[in-house]
Design an enzyme around this catalytic site. Sequence first.
Site, short mmCIF file in Angstrom:
data_model
loop_
_atom_site.label_atom_id
_atom_site.label_comp_id
_atom_site.label_asym_id
_atom_site.label_seq_id
_atom_site.Cartn_x
_atom_site.Cartn_y
_atom_site.Cartn_z
CG HIS A 46 44.83 30.10 41.16
ND1 HIS A 46 43.91 31.10 41.05
CD2 HIS A 46 46.03 30.86 40.98
CE1 HIS A 46 44.53 32.35 40.77
NE2 HIS A 46 45.82 31.93 40.52
NE ARG A 71 50.03 29.19 43.77
CZ ARG A 71 49.60 29.40 42.62
NH1 ARG A 71 50.42 30.26 41.90
NH2 ARG A 71 48.51 28.99 41.91
CG ASP A 85 52.92 26.12 63.08
OD1 ASP A 85 54.16 26.26 63.01
OD2 ASP A 85 52.06 26.97 63.77
CD GLU A 147 51.62 35.79 40.72
OE1 GLU A 147 51.33 34.88 39.99
OE2 GLU A 147 51.29 35.40 42.05
CG ASP A 173 48.17 35.78 37.62
OD1 ASP A 173 47.21 36.11 37.05
OD2 ASP A 173 48.20 35.13 38.63
#
Length: 252
Positions: A46, A71, A85, A147, A173
């Site tokens: 988001h 995330r 990485d 969620e 959510d």
Amino acid sequence: MRPNKLKQLFAAKQTAIGGWCAIPDSYAAEVMGHCGYDTVVVDLQHGPIYLDAALPMLQALSSTDATPMARCSANNFFEINKLLDAGAYGIVCPMIDSADDARALVSACRYPPAGTRSFGPTRGFLYGGADYFAHANDTILAWAMIETPRGLENLDAICAVEGLDGVFVGPSDLSLALGVSPAPEWRKPPLSDALARILAAAHGAGKLAGIFCVSVEFAVEMKAAGFDFVVHANDASILREAAQRGVKAIRG
């Protein structure tokens, strides 16, 4: 390899406190990293953070004591590989609906034979150390977000997935999945019941339980409830609330 501070806390049965970055800026990430959080998560799902912004943010976090995590925007093998990485020491993956989804996440986070992660830890060597490959599978954390209705339905199967470190609650959510407002009312059913169920399922399967909280009060109560990892809002909301308080106080 540089140890994962969160893993050390979890082994000592201590709660990890997390910060969360929604502002696509390395200086903002650096400030968050110096606030005393055990980890700071760079959020690509988001808000306006993309991979090109995530790299300097992870670099900035490397100068702090906070463990860098991210995330991902989706359960995407290539994005997860790039974030690892780039130096992320953990991945929080949204919208995990099934055990197969959780297995795909774990596979993307682990080198063979435990998974299918491709080799090329560009910043992994810089942040983690020259022996990164030998210890990465035991150091990187993989979190599956619960969620959605399917995620709740398949909760026990998700928690049973080998190699998954923990489940992480997205309460807004999850509230939508339960048919109520996305403003989390964590003390009331049905959300309170779902949180208790997720916590019990995670710990029953020997997994960790984490949660994103929209306020300090929420985070304190979830820590007391037994969650292993609690996040205290994100940088944008903390900035907004602090600024609003200041303006209100000055206006009198």
